[in-house]
Write a protein that holds these residues in place. Structure first.
Motif, PDB file in Angstrom:
ATOM      1  N   PRO A 139       0.809  -1.213   0.118  1.00  0.00           N
ATOM      2  CA  PRO A 139      -0.030  -0.055  -0.074  1.00  0.00           C
ATOM      3  C   PRO A 139       0.736   1.200  -0.058  1.00  0.00           C
ATOM      4  O   PRO A 139       1.901   1.303   0.565  1.00  0.00           O
ATOM      5  CB  PRO A 139      -0.910  -0.076   1.338  1.00  0.00           C
ATOM      6  N   ASP A 140       0.480   2.353  -0.528  1.00  0.00           N
ATOM      7  CA  ASP A 140       1.011   3.535  -0.853  1.00  0.00           C
ATOM      8  C   ASP A 140       0.041   4.458  -1.058  1.00  0.00           C
ATOM      9  O   ASP A 140      -1.225   4.290  -1.516  1.00  0.00           O
ATOM     10  CB  ASP A 140       1.931   3.557  -2.069  1.00  0.00           C
ATOM     11  N   ARG A 141       0.325   5.809  -0.953  1.00  0.00           N
ATOM     12  CA  ARG A 141      -0.646   6.906  -1.322  1.00  0.00           C
ATOM     13  C   ARG A 141      -0.510   7.073  -2.664  1.00  0.00           C
ATOM     14  O   ARG A 141       0.476   7.268  -3.403  1.00  0.00           O
ATOM     15  CB  ARG A 141      -0.329   8.255  -0.533  1.00  0.00           C
ATOM     16  N   ILE A 142      -1.777   6.812  -3.394  1.00  0.00           N
ATOM     17  CA  ILE A 142      -1.945   7.110  -4.806  1.00  0.00           C
ATOM     18  C   ILE A 142      -3.051   7.993  -5.117  1.00  0.00           C
ATOM     19  O   ILE A 142      -4.021   8.314  -4.310  1.00  0.00           O
ATOM     20  CB  ILE A 142      -2.066   5.775  -5.362  1.00  0.00           C
ATOM     21  N   ASP A 143      -3.035   8.312  -6.192  1.00  0.00           N
ATOM     22  CA  ASP A 143      -4.074   9.231  -7.074  1.00  0.00           C
ATOM     23  C   ASP A 143      -5.152   8.427  -7.727  1.00  0.00           C
ATOM     24  O   ASP A 143      -4.723   7.861  -8.875  1.00  0.00           O
ATOM     25  CB  ASP A 143      -3.702  10.307  -7.616  1.00  0.00           C
ATOM     26  N   LEU A 144      -6.190   7.954  -7.163  1.00  0.00           N
ATOM     27  CA  LEU A 144      -7.250   7.242  -8.048  1.00  0.00           C
ATOM     28  C   LEU A 144      -7.514   8.111  -9.697  1.00  0.00           C
ATOM     29  O   LEU A 144      -7.621   7.057 -10.474  1.00  0.00           O
ATOM     30  CB  LEU A 144      -8.448   7.031  -7.223  1.00  0.00           C
ATOM     31  N   ALA A 145      -7.660   9.064  -9.380  1.00  0.00           N
ATOM     32  CA  ALA A 145      -7.903   9.901 -10.800  1.00  0.00           C
ATOM     33  C   ALA A 145      -6.871   9.419 -11.858  1.00  0.00           C
ATOM     34  O   ALA A 145      -7.127   9.308 -12.996  1.00  0.00           O
ATOM     35  CB  ALA A 145      -8.160  11.409 -10.393  1.00  0.00           C
ATOM     36  N   ASP A 146      -5.482   9.642 -11.403  1.00  0.00           N
ATOM     37  CA  ASP A 146      -4.342   9.519 -12.236  1.00  0.00           C
ATOM     38  C   ASP A 146      -4.444   7.952 -12.821  1.00  0.00           C
ATOM     39  O   ASP A 146      -4.100   7.818 -14.042  1.00  0.00           O
ATOM     40  CB  ASP A 146      -2.991   9.863 -11.584  1.00  0.00           C
ATOM     41  N   VAL A 147      -4.624   7.048 -11.695  1.00  0.00           N
ATOM     42  CA  VAL A 147      -4.632   5.659 -12.246  1.00  0.00           C
ATOM     43  C   VAL A 147      -5.547   5.616 -13.376  1.00  0.00           C
ATOM     44  O   VAL A 147      -5.408   4.734 -14.157  1.00  0.00           O
ATOM     45  CB  VAL A 147      -4.679   4.702 -11.210  1.00  0.00           C
ATOM     46  N   ALA A 148      -6.888   5.972 -13.279  1.00  0.00           N
ATOM     47  CA  ALA A 148      -8.037   5.936 -14.109  1.00  0.00           C
ATOM     48  C   ALA A 148      -7.630   6.362 -15.210  1.00  0.00           C
ATOM     49  O   ALA A 148      -7.864   6.067 -16.441  1.00  0.00           O
ATOM     50  CB  ALA A 148      -9.105   6.665 -13.319  1.00  0.00           C
ATOM     51  N   LEU A 180      -8.293  12.175  -6.501  1.00  0.00           N
ATOM     52  CA  LEU A 180      -8.897  11.580  -5.297  1.00  0.00           C
ATOM     53  C   LEU A 180      -7.792  10.508  -4.847  1.00  0.00           C
ATOM     54  O   LEU A 180      -7.527   9.544  -5.029  1.00  0.00           O
ATOM     55  CB  LEU A 180     -10.069  10.663  -5.716  1.00  0.00           C
ATOM     56  N   PRO A 181      -7.175  10.900  -3.641  1.00  0.00           N
ATOM     57  CA  PRO A 181      -6.175  10.213  -3.053  1.00  0.00           C
ATOM     58  C   PRO A 181      -6.843   9.047  -2.348  1.00  0.00           C
ATOM     59  O   PRO A 181      -7.855   9.136  -1.753  1.00  0.00           O
ATOM     60  CB  PRO A 181      -5.653  11.232  -1.742  1.00  0.00           C
ATOM     61  N   ALA A 182      -6.086   8.079  -2.362  1.00  0.00           N
ATOM     62  CA  ALA A 182      -6.273   6.668  -1.637  1.00  0.00           C
ATOM     63  C   ALA A 182      -5.113   5.928  -1.329  1.00  0.00           C
ATOM     64  O   ALA A 182      -4.006   6.495  -1.585  1.00  0.00           O
ATOM     65  CB  ALA A 182      -7.120   5.804  -2.626  1.00  0.00           C
ATOM     66  N   VAL A 183      -5.312   4.883  -0.481  1.00  0.00           N
ATOM     67  CA  VAL A 183      -4.368   4.093   0.053  1.00  0.00           C
ATOM     68  C   VAL A 183      -4.129   2.614  -0.742  1.00  0.00           C
ATOM     69  O   VAL A 183      -5.398   1.948  -0.498  1.00  0.00           O
ATOM     70  CB  VAL A 183      -4.340   4.073   1.661  1.00  0.00           C
ATOM     71  N   ALA A 184      -3.286   2.467  -1.391  1.00  0.00           N
ATOM     72  CA  ALA A 184      -3.403   1.275  -2.156  1.00  0.00           C
ATOM     73  C   ALA A 184      -2.260   0.967  -3.066  1.00  0.00           C
ATOM     74  O   ALA A 184      -1.361   1.938  -3.171  1.00  0.00           O
ATOM     75  CB  ALA A 184      -4.605   1.114  -3.194  1.00  0.00           C
ATOM     76  N   GLU A 185      -1.980  -0.169  -3.668  1.00  0.00           N
ATOM     77  CA  GLU A 185      -0.919  -0.399  -4.601  1.00  0.00           C
ATOM     78  C   GLU A 185      -1.126  -0.022  -5.801  1.00  0.00           C
ATOM     79  O   GLU A 185      -1.963  -0.622  -6.622  1.00  0.00           O
ATOM     80  CB  GLU A 185      -0.297  -1.939  -4.436  1.00  0.00           C
ATOM     81  N   PHE A 186      -0.036   0.984  -6.471  1.00  0.00           N
ATOM     82  CA  PHE A 186      -0.725   1.612  -7.726  1.00  0.00           C
ATOM     83  C   PHE A 186      -0.598   0.474  -8.991  1.00  0.00           C
ATOM     84  O   PHE A 186      -1.670   0.581  -9.801  1.00  0.00           O
ATOM     85  CB  PHE A 186       0.713   2.599  -8.050  1.00  0.00           C
ATOM     86  N   ARG A 187       0.251  -0.466  -9.188  1.00  0.00           N
ATOM     87  CA  ARG A 187       0.144  -1.361 -10.375  1.00  0.00           C
ATOM     88  C   ARG A 187      -1.004  -2.534 -10.202  1.00  0.00           C
ATOM     89  O   ARG A 187      -1.613  -2.769 -10.969  1.00  0.00           O
ATOM     90  CB  ARG A 187       1.415  -1.985 -10.384  1.00  0.00           C
ATOM     91  N   ARG A 188      -1.581  -2.646  -8.951  1.00  0.00           N
ATOM     92  CA  ARG A 188      -2.404  -3.623  -8.681  1.00  0.00           C
ATOM     93  C   ARG A 188      -3.763  -2.792  -8.867  1.00  0.00           C
ATOM     94  O   ARG A 188      -4.706  -3.364  -9.464  1.00  0.00           O
ATOM     95  CB  ARG A 188      -2.633  -4.091  -7.250  1.00  0.00           C
ATOM     96  N   GLY A 237      -6.488  12.950   3.442  1.00  0.00           N
ATOM     97  CA  GLY A 237      -6.942  13.453   2.311  1.00  0.00           C
ATOM     98  C   GLY A 237      -5.941  14.174   1.279  1.00  0.00           C
ATOM     99  O   GLY A 237      -6.156  14.745   0.399  1.00  0.00           O
ATOM    100  N   SER A 238      -4.725  13.720   1.424  1.00  0.00           N
ATOM    101  CA  SER A 238      -3.673  14.194   0.454  1.00  0.00           C
ATOM    102  C   SER A 238      -3.020  13.040   0.212  1.00  0.00           C
ATOM    103  O   SER A 238      -2.693  11.905   0.645  1.00  0.00           O
ATOM    104  CB  SER A 238      -2.914  15.383   1.209  1.00  0.00           C
ATOM    105  N   GLN A 239      -1.964  13.403  -0.718  1.00  0.00           N
ATOM    106  CA  GLN A 239      -0.832  12.370  -1.211  1.00  0.00           C
ATOM    107  C   GLN A 239       0.539  12.747  -1.218  1.00  0.00           C
ATOM    108  O   GLN A 239       0.692  13.960  -1.200  1.00  0.00           O
ATOM    109  CB  GLN A 239      -1.460  11.615  -2.691  1.00  0.00           C
ATOM    110  N   ASN A 240       1.436  11.926  -1.170  1.00  0.00           N
ATOM    111  CA  ASN A 240       2.897  12.189  -1.145  1.00  0.00           C
ATOM    112  C   ASN A 240       3.232  13.109  -2.284  1.00  0.00           C
ATOM    113  O   ASN A 240       2.670  12.538  -3.503  1.00  0.00           O
ATOM    114  CB  ASN A 240       3.576  11.259  -0.924  1.00  0.00           C
TER     115      ASN A 240
END
Length: 465
Positions: A307-316, A343-351, A462-465
């Motif tokens: 898990p890491d801080r990611i941006d769901l909008a960027d992944v989408a 939209l910040p989230a906590v998850a693994e980017f590539r997954r 509510g933020s990401q690195n």
């Protein structure tokens, strides 16, 4: 000669279907098609007729088609077996017509070569506009160290992790200079070539790249397990075996694509279509290997995500960019989050990217042409306290209530056939979602499309690195 008809062209083959003598035009066609004289008949359509005539001992006649790289040729061929047990055939060609071929679009040739590189690549990575590593996938034993180094160095230029043959510059070169460059990989004795595929951006410059490393040499076979290693034989494929299976299949696909696109020489449309069928079957088999490998990973007792801080909008947006060409081929509009949405989230980017690619691929596959697929974001107000979500919506046939309960089961394909799916994608995606502390669900009704919902933990601040 009565009627003024031209004399037929004549050739002789032997009992091994080798052309041993031929009139000038047939001999020239044989050479232009890559054959020799004497040598095995190099025109596929002619070889097929000669083989059948010799095998059945019958005189055969039909129209054949051939290409020599410059012209499309049609002719009426008559093939008659010669007397004798091991004799060949007499070949007569009449009504010979040659039509100049239209020049191929160089852009289409480059696109086909790019697809071949993607099929045989043993390492793929997503890069941003500055060629910095975002994600990396590799399973070949001699690329494990490179993949691990790139994963640990996300955000650094990919050129930091390899050596570019003949380059002494410390700064990243322009991507056009790196595309096709020979590279050396630490820990691998094989030769490698890099291919860079730009991803379309809002302006003229690429918004990112897909990096593929391709080697002309196959990886070494893994050693046979000894008695102490017998405990791992229950694995479906094995992390060491999968790359060894993948490479020969990928090369079959690449060779079939080369034949289909006529990069290796002219062939008739029938044989080109046959090569396309081989490539398609190979792609289905390769996808099955990928799914079975992922299945083994997610079902392992020690499986976990990072898990890491990611941006769901960027992944989408990245998932939409990767699948943009496939959507356009079906005239489907992909509506992804706009630049600037976050939209910040906590998850693994590539997954998360893997799950979204699977969901969007399914939406494109089962949606009608001239429809739309949406990727929507919902924050904690809609998703619930401490949760965020990304939703993939389509205008496909939808799912009944009973099918919604079955669609996430292993190997479940809901009676579909012929689409190349394994019935594992949604099962694996749900396992991944749950491993990241989230959930994957569906809302649908028959005839009303479907909404696949990926819930994930929200970033605490509510933020990401």
């Amino acid at each position: 000669m009565s009627g003024g008809l031209p004399a037929p062209l004549r050739a002789i083959s032997d009992g091994a279907d080798m052309l041993v003598s031929a009139d000038k035009a047939i001999a020239a066609l044989q050479l232009r098609c890559g054959g020799e004289l004497p040598g095995t008949i190099a025109v596929p359509a002619l070889l097929e007729v000669v083989r059948k005539a010799r095998r059945y001992g019958l005189k055969l006649a039909r129209t054949i088609q051939a290409q020599d790289g410059a012209s499309a040729i049609t002719a009426w061929v008559e093939v008659e077996p010669l007397p004798g047990t091991d004799a060949g055939c007499e070949i007569l060609l009449r009504n010979w017509h040659a039509t100049p071929l239209a020049a191929e679009d160089p852009a289409e040739i480059d696109e086909r070569r790019g697809e071949i590189d993607r099929h045989v690549a043993e390492l793929t990575a997503r890069l941003d506009a500055g060629q910095r590593v975002l994600t990396v996938e590799a399973e070949a034993p001699d690329l494990v160290a490179l993949a691990a180094a790139m994963e640990a160095g996300f955000g650094r230029p990919w050129t930091d992790f390899i050596t570019i043959a003949g380059n002494s510059h410390s700064q990243p070169l322009h991507w056009r200079l790196l595309d096709g460059a020979d590279v050396e990989v630490p820990g691998s004795s094989r030769r490698w070539r890099a291919s860079l595929f730009p991803q379309a951006g809002p302006g003229r410059e690429p918004a990112g790249f897909e990096l593929c490393l391709v080697s002309p040499e196959l990886p070494a076979l893994p050693p046979e397990p000894d008695a102490k290693g017998s405990a791992v034989r229950h694995r479906l494929l094995g992390r060491d075996v999968a790359p060894v299976l993948r490479q020969p299949i990928a090369r079959i696909i690449a060779n079939a694509e080369t034949i289909h696109s006529r990069l290796a020489g002219p062939i008739s449309d029938d044989y080109a279509n046959y090569a396309a069928d081989i490539a398609s079957a190979g792609q289905h088999l390769l996808a099955l290997i990928e799914d079975l490998t992922d299945l083994e990973v997610v079902e392992a007792d020690d499986f976990s995500t990072a898990p890491d801080r990611i941006d769901l909008a960027d992944v989408a947006r990245q998932a939409a960019g990767i699948l943009g060409v496939r959507a356009r081929e079906k005239r489907i509009a992909l509506d992804a989050p706009r630049p600037g949405e976050s939209l910040p989230a906590v998850a693994e980017f590539r997954r998360v990217l893997q799950v979204l690619i699977n969901l969007v691929t399914n939406a494109i596959r089962y949606s009608p042409e001239d429809s739309q697929v949406w990727i929507r974001l919902e924050d904690s107000i809609d998703a619930g306290p401490g949760r965020v979500r990304v939703v993939v919506c389509d205008q496909g046939p939808g799912l009944s209530e009973a099918d919604q309960g079955r669609i996430f089961e292993k190997f479940e394909r809901l009676g579909r056939s012929g689409d190349g799916g394994s019935g594992l994608g949604l099962y694996i995606s749900r396992r991944l979602a749950r491993a990241m502390g989230g959930e994957l669900s569906v809302e649908s009704a028959s005839g009303q499309g479907a909404r696949f919902i990926l819930d994930l933990p929200a970033a605490p601040d509510g933020s990401q690195n």
